[in-house]
Design a protein around this motif. Sequence first.
Motif, PDB file in Angstrom:
ATOM      1  N   GLU A   1     -56.028  49.166 -57.517  1.00 14.88           N
ATOM      2  CA  GLU A   1     -55.088  48.870 -56.851  1.00 14.88           C
ATOM      3  C   GLU A   1     -54.252  47.802 -57.209  1.00 14.88           C
ATOM      4  OE1 GLU A   1     -57.171  46.908 -52.822  1.00 14.88           O
ATOM      5  OE2 GLU A   1     -55.603  46.958 -52.133  1.00 14.88           O
TER       6      GLU A   1
ATOM      7  N   ARG B   1     -55.654  57.932 -42.892  1.00 12.04           N
ATOM      8  CA  ARG B   1     -56.369  57.117 -43.553  1.00 12.04           C
ATOM      9  C   ARG B   1     -55.423  56.161 -44.095  1.00 12.04           C
ATOM     10  NH1 ARG B   1     -55.497  53.313 -47.833  1.00 12.04           N
ATOM     11  NH2 ARG B   1     -54.784  54.891 -48.753  1.00 12.04           N
ATOM     12  N   ASP B   2     -54.350  55.838 -44.792  1.00 14.33           N
ATOM     13  CA  ASP B   2     -53.593  54.540 -44.978  1.00 14.33           C
ATOM     14  C   ASP B   2     -51.989  54.189 -43.989  1.00 14.33           C
ATOM     15  OD1 ASP B   2     -52.245  52.283 -46.416  1.00 14.33           O
ATOM     16  OD2 ASP B   2     -51.697  53.397 -48.007  1.00 14.33           O
TER      17      ASP B   2
ATOM     18  N   PHE C   1     -61.472  52.784 -55.521  1.00 19.86           N
ATOM     19  CA  PHE C   1     -60.565  51.944 -56.163  1.00 19.86           C
ATOM     20  C   PHE C   1     -61.041  50.165 -56.139  1.00 19.86           C
ATOM     21  CE2 PHE C   1     -59.780  49.224 -52.119  1.00 19.86           C
ATOM     22  CZ  PHE C   1     -60.333  49.656 -51.101  1.00 19.86           C
TER      23      PHE C   1
ATOM     24  N   HIS D   1     -45.792  52.221 -51.179  1.00 19.19           N
ATOM     25  CA  HIS D   1     -45.624  51.487 -49.770  1.00 19.19           C
ATOM     26  C   HIS D   1     -43.334  51.476 -49.648  1.00 19.19           C
ATOM     27  CE1 HIS D   1     -49.349  51.600 -48.248  1.00 19.19           C
ATOM     28  NE2 HIS D   1     -49.376  51.289 -49.390  1.00 19.19           N
TER      29      HIS D   1
ATOM     30  N   HIS E   1     -62.488  59.120 -53.374  1.00 19.63           N
ATOM     31  CA  HIS E   1     -61.605  58.582 -53.415  1.00 19.63           C
ATOM     32  C   HIS E   1     -61.681  56.682 -53.377  1.00 19.63           C
ATOM     33  CE1 HIS E   1     -57.075  56.667 -53.032  1.00 19.63           C
ATOM     34  NE2 HIS E   1     -57.866  56.527 -53.563  1.00 19.63           N
TER      35      HIS E   1
ATOM     36  N   THR F   1     -49.412  48.688 -54.541  1.00 22.03           N
ATOM     37  CA  THR F   1     -49.902  48.796 -52.885  1.00 22.03           C
ATOM     38  C   THR F   1     -48.795  47.666 -52.080  1.00 22.03           C
ATOM     39  OG1 THR F   1     -51.682  48.507 -54.916  1.00 22.03           O
ATOM     40  CG2 THR F   1     -52.367  47.677 -52.522  1.00 22.03           C
TER      41      THR F   1
ATOM     42  N   ASN G   1     -54.550  57.674 -60.190  1.00 21.09           N
ATOM     43  CA  ASN G   1     -53.471  56.829 -59.025  1.00 21.09           C
ATOM     44  C   ASN G   1     -52.973  55.992 -58.651  1.00 21.09           C
ATOM     45  OD1 ASN G   1     -51.942  56.958 -56.745  1.00 21.09           O
ATOM     46  ND2 ASN G   1     -53.696  56.094 -55.551  1.00 21.09           N
TER      47      ASN G   1
ATOM     48  N   SER H   1     -58.460  54.811 -58.343  1.00 20.43           N
ATOM     49  CA  SER H   1     -57.244  54.089 -58.501  1.00 20.43           C
ATOM     50  C   SER H   1     -56.964  52.673 -58.552  1.00 20.43           C
ATOM     51  CB  SER H   1     -56.594  54.059 -56.013  1.00 20.43           C
ATOM     52  OG  SER H   1     -55.908  55.564 -56.202  1.00 20.43           O
TER      53      SER H   1
HETATM   54  O1  KIV Z   1     -51.947  50.553 -51.451  1.00 21.87           O
HETATM   55  C1  KIV Z   1     -52.634  51.065 -51.866  1.00 21.87           C
HETATM   56  O2  KIV Z   1     -52.934  50.058 -53.058  1.00 21.87           O
HETATM   57  C2  KIV Z   1     -54.078  51.630 -51.317  1.00 21.87           C
HETATM   58  C3  KIV Z   1     -54.767  52.080 -52.396  1.00 21.87           C
HETATM   59  C4  KIV Z   1     -56.696  52.599 -51.678  1.00 21.87           C
HETATM   60  C5  KIV Z   1     -55.293  53.227 -52.988  1.00 21.87           C
HETATM   61  O3  KIV Z   1     -53.969  52.342 -50.413  1.00 21.87           O
END
Ligand code: KIV
Length: 523
Positions: free
Chosen positions: A151, A23-24, A109, A214, A107, A181, A177, A149
Amino acid sequence: MTDNNASATRDADRVVIFDTTLRDGEQSPGASMTFEEKLEVADILDELGVDIIEAGFPIASQGDFESVFEIAKRVKNATIAGLARAAAKDIDRCAEALRHARNARIHTFISTSPVHMKYKLQMEPEKVLEMIASSVSRARNHVADVEWSAEDGTRTEHDFLCRCVETAINAGATTINIPDTVGYSTPQEYEALFRMVRERVPNADKAIFSVHCHDDLGLAVANSLAGVRGGARQIECTINGIGERAGNAALEEVVMATRTRPDALPFRTNIDAELLTRASKLVSAVTSFPVQYNKAIVGRNAFAHESGIHQDGMLKNAHTYEIMTPESVGVSKTSLVMGKHSGRHAFKEKLKELGYELGENALEDAFKRFKDLADRKKLVYDEDIVALVDDEIVTANDHIKVAALTVIAGTAGPQTAALTLDIDGEKKTHQATGNGPVDAIFNAIKALAPHEAALELFQVHAVTQGTDAQAEVSVRLSEDGKSVTGRGADPDTLVASARAYVAALNRLMVKRAKTKPEAMKAG
Ligand code: KIV
Ligand code: ZN
């Protein structure tokens, strides 16, 4: 040497590994994977022992929906998660994609920071709170396992973050979560954030807290581990750290940090670390994102000792310069495996050792290619076999195949390629010239299989060392905003280039077919 020391840790120190490579990771520009490649990655993640596989964002595209749907159907152990914004249609679509999962997680967000609420959502904080309550309870009506989440959580005002978390837990969220980000946090700050939220939110004990970091400042792994020290018990991460912009926390790094330093990081995961190298290679191959040579754990140099002083120390005692063994992460000492006299049985055994179990036809094809390789290349290494078999698996059902290629190259020019393609069983030949031999080959392919796709990337690397090493070539093509990657391996770089281009073209055809509405078979 402190390898796995699970017995030293308590159950309260078990950390859930939530992998978001599909996904990410897949969201990062140029990293898109085909349907089949996503299934391959999901399989290895499950084998690796990750607790949760975030398989995609079902509302984002038909392709995402289908791959989440299929992964949910086939994965045996891991919980399958799908991502959904705080909107009813997202959540319902996500639930539909997860319909057949043994264990499903939605999930959902929404952004909570002032800058995101004002400019991205254009929403007042009270409206965001309402949406948290409605989205989480809608998700709970579909599944018992719901993650919420915040974000841009690390740039969220603390009082508001606590209200959001409390609202999400009241509405039924079982995992909370708090992502970094934009990769802005520092370890001390992130640890303190989790302590603060867990202390101040009255119902905090009803949920598991999760980190999602990140790597914009190169702190994703450090921040993730700090968040765990602050009480989080789920780490969201990706293989090779792929992900938006600078990427996400690398799964292999968080896992090996906890295994190698249980004294400082007394946390336990369920990961079978010996599969880390294989997983890394697969993700690198399907995304065509090379792993940097000095990357921790899975980089080609991670266990190489070049300087005389280090080599001398290693020969006296490996503990002098090695804090974990290469074998503990699945690196076999580069081994000479077999030659042209090796038989089918030995080849099959070797494949098993390398983690492959092929059907009879695929085995036969791979064996033929191995024999051909052994005829042309003096030393055949494990890495050669892995490249060859991966190539074979990915291209087995292709409509277009490279049947023959002759190239005239050199200073005299014009460089010329005579290429024969097998297109759905019919052989077609064309001769083309070009600005160099690769260009000539690609022109010949375009003449035989006309298309408008643009070449976005052409990348060559050697699978092993030496001038007779196999070349592994990656080609990325794009058409109508969609990118696909193909790869090919062969001791002849030009043959590998032709194979890679043709592989990408095959992927493009599959993608085209899938964007037609009738291709949807999810129901
Ligand atoms: O980085 C982020 O905030 C995300 C969210 C969708 C969990 O990937
Ligand atoms: Zn993210």
